[in-house]
Write a protein that holds these residues in place. Structure first.
Motif, mmCIF file in Angstrom:
data_model
loop_
_atom_site.group_PDB
_atom_site.id
_atom_site.type_symbol
_atom_site.label_atom_id
_atom_site.label_comp_id
_atom_site.label_asym_id
_atom_site.label_seq_id
_atom_site.Cartn_x
_atom_site.Cartn_y
_atom_site.Cartn_z
ATOM 1 N N LEU A 123 -21.425 -63.587 -76.580
ATOM 2 C CA LEU A 123 -20.943 -64.963 -76.683
ATOM 3 C C LEU A 123 -19.757 -65.033 -77.627
ATOM 4 O O LEU A 123 -19.448 -64.078 -78.342
ATOM 5 C CB LEU A 123 -22.066 -65.872 -77.161
ATOM 6 C CG LEU A 123 -23.363 -65.853 -76.346
ATOM 7 C CD1 LEU A 123 -24.334 -66.906 -76.866
ATOM 8 C CD2 LEU A 123 -23.091 -66.055 -74.867
ATOM 9 N N SER A 124 -19.091 -66.178 -77.640
ATOM 10 C CA SER A 124 -17.889 -66.356 -78.467
ATOM 11 C C SER A 124 -18.176 -66.245 -79.957
ATOM 12 O O SER A 124 -17.280 -65.981 -80.750
ATOM 13 C CB SER A 124 -17.243 -67.712 -78.162
ATOM 14 O OG SER A 124 -18.143 -68.771 -78.458
ATOM 15 N N ASN A 125 -19.448 -66.428 -80.342
ATOM 16 C CA ASN A 125 -19.811 -66.282 -81.764
ATOM 17 C C ASN A 125 -20.251 -64.857 -82.114
ATOM 18 O O ASN A 125 -20.712 -64.597 -83.213
ATOM 19 C CB ASN A 125 -20.913 -67.272 -82.139
ATOM 20 C CG ASN A 125 -22.209 -67.026 -81.381
ATOM 21 O OD1 ASN A 125 -22.275 -66.167 -80.507
ATOM 22 N ND2 ASN A 125 -23.236 -67.792 -81.715
ATOM 23 N N ASN B 147 -25.120 -71.071 -72.515
ATOM 24 C CA ASN B 147 -23.967 -71.901 -72.159
ATOM 25 C C ASN B 147 -22.894 -70.965 -71.603
ATOM 26 O O ASN B 147 -22.294 -70.187 -72.336
ATOM 27 C CB ASN B 147 -23.457 -72.636 -73.403
ATOM 28 C CG ASN B 147 -22.297 -73.561 -73.103
ATOM 29 O OD1 ASN B 147 -21.708 -73.523 -72.027
ATOM 30 N ND2 ASN B 147 -21.949 -74.401 -74.071
ATOM 31 N N ASP C 288 -21.961 -78.185 -77.782
ATOM 32 C CA ASP C 288 -22.177 -77.535 -79.075
ATOM 33 C C ASP C 288 -23.259 -76.458 -79.017
ATOM 34 O O ASP C 288 -23.439 -75.697 -79.967
ATOM 35 C CB ASP C 288 -22.567 -78.581 -80.133
ATOM 36 C CG ASP C 288 -21.404 -79.501 -80.499
ATOM 37 O OD1 ASP C 288 -20.250 -79.116 -80.240
ATOM 38 O OD2 ASP C 288 -21.679 -80.593 -81.042
ATOM 39 N N GLU D 277 -23.409 -73.585 -83.738
ATOM 40 C CA GLU D 277 -22.484 -72.677 -84.406
ATOM 41 C C GLU D 277 -23.019 -72.193 -85.755
ATOM 42 O O GLU D 277 -22.933 -71.008 -86.083
ATOM 43 C CB GLU D 277 -21.125 -73.352 -84.605
ATOM 44 C CG GLU D 277 -20.080 -72.411 -85.199
ATOM 45 C CD GLU D 277 -18.697 -73.027 -85.236
ATOM 46 O OE1 GLU D 277 -17.744 -72.318 -85.602
ATOM 47 O OE2 GLU D 277 -18.566 -74.233 -84.893
ATOM 48 N N TYR E 292 -24.811 -73.032 -78.017
ATOM 49 C CA TYR E 292 -24.421 -71.685 -77.587
ATOM 50 C C TYR E 292 -25.469 -71.124 -76.622
ATOM 51 O O TYR E 292 -25.136 -70.635 -75.550
ATOM 52 C CB TYR E 292 -24.260 -70.760 -78.790
ATOM 53 C CG TYR E 292 -22.961 -70.949 -79.528
ATOM 54 C CD1 TYR E 292 -21.883 -70.096 -79.320
ATOM 55 C CD2 TYR E 292 -22.803 -71.997 -80.432
ATOM 56 C CE1 TYR E 292 -20.686 -70.275 -79.990
ATOM 57 C CE2 TYR E 292 -21.616 -72.200 -81.108
ATOM 58 C CZ TYR E 292 -20.559 -71.326 -80.890
ATOM 59 O OH TYR E 292 -19.371 -71.511 -81.549
ATOM 60 N N GLU F 58 -19.514 -70.237 -73.178
ATOM 61 C CA GLU F 58 -19.429 -69.445 -74.407
ATOM 62 C C GLU F 58 -19.508 -67.936 -74.164
ATOM 63 O O GLU F 58 -19.392 -67.146 -75.094
ATOM 64 C CB GLU F 58 -20.544 -69.857 -75.376
ATOM 65 C CG GLU F 58 -20.474 -71.311 -75.830
ATOM 66 C CD GLU F 58 -19.201 -71.628 -76.596
ATOM 67 O OE1 GLU F 58 -18.583 -70.700 -77.163
ATOM 68 O OE2 GLU F 58 -18.822 -72.814 -76.627
#
Length: 243
Positions: A222-224, A205, A157, A173, A159, A208
């Motif tokens: 990152l993915s976010n 991470n 979980d 997140e 990032y 990510e």
């Protein structure tokens, strides 16, 4: 991919030796030009934008570090070439790719070129692309010490972690958690998972990471959507996760 290179060296004989060695022993290196002082070197680098620069340390009217200070956003790799070993720590702090001593050892020169080629190949392959780390996953749990006990967190979980003096901010997140432990503590605690120290302030991470952008160190997205800087000294470690 072929590498482009520039020589910045005040001694004509030293330039000739290195030029001949590169031509004879380092196939795939294209020499774009040579400079005999800092000002010429700076102008040539800006004009040609090489992959690597062979840089003598001591030159008239300045030294190698004066030149590098004028190029804070450099994208080339630096190979120091010098007769003096006492500059090694300064070279390390300037994120040199390699440190060659004069007289130049041919095997060491080949190693320097091969190292830069490996970094540049990975950089080129990853630049601007959506990345896939394959089977890399961060599965497991970690405990976060708190004043009234501890919190259990799924490693996957996280990032990234960000240093805040003797504290660390853990980014999830939808929230962040402040923990009274240093980033080094979490680097050690997460060492068995796919977490990479990409900067003095960031532990990320790897699962990510979706994009890498080139630069002296570059940056990752990152993915976010969060973009984080990568220090030049940590770039090779990060790129090693991506094949």
């Amino acid at each position: 991919m072929d590498l482009t290179a520039i020589l910045v060296e005040d001694e004509a004989n030293s330039r000739e030796i290195l030029r001949n060695y590169l031509a004879k022993y380092c196939q795939g290196v294209k020499l774009l030009g040579e400079a005999s002082n800092i000002d010429e070197g700076l102008e040539l680098i800006k004009k040609k934008e090489p992959d690597m620069v062979f840089l003598d340390v001591e030159m008239p009217f300045g030294n190698a570090f004066d030149l590098l200070d004028k190029l804070p956003d450099r994208t080339f790799e630096t190979v120091f070439v010098t007769a003096y070993n006492h500059y090694a720590m300064d070279a390390l702090n300037s994120h040199a790719a390699y440190y060659l001593m004069k007289p130049i050892n041919i095997d060491e020169l080949i190693k320097a070129v091969d190292y830069v080629k490996e970094v540049k190949d990975k950089e080129s392959a990853l630049d601007g692309r959506v990345l896939n780390t394959g089977p890399i996953k961060a599965e497991g749990k970690i405990t976060l010490p708190q004043q009234d006990g501890f919190q259990v967190l799924e490693v996957g979980d996280i990032y990234f972690c960000k240093a805040d003096d003797n504290y660390t901010e853990i980014y999830l997140e939808h929230k962040k958690i402040l923990v009274s432990k240093t980033l080094k503590y979490f680097e050690d605690a997460l060492s068995s998972y796919a977490f990479a120290r990409i900067h003095k302030s960031y532990l990320v991470n790897v699962a990510e990471v979706v994009k890498y952008k080139k630069g002296k160190g570059g940056s990752v997205v990152l993915s976010n959507g969060k973009e984080l800087s990568v220090s030049a000294s940590k770039k090779a470690t990060l790129l090693s996760y991506f094949k």
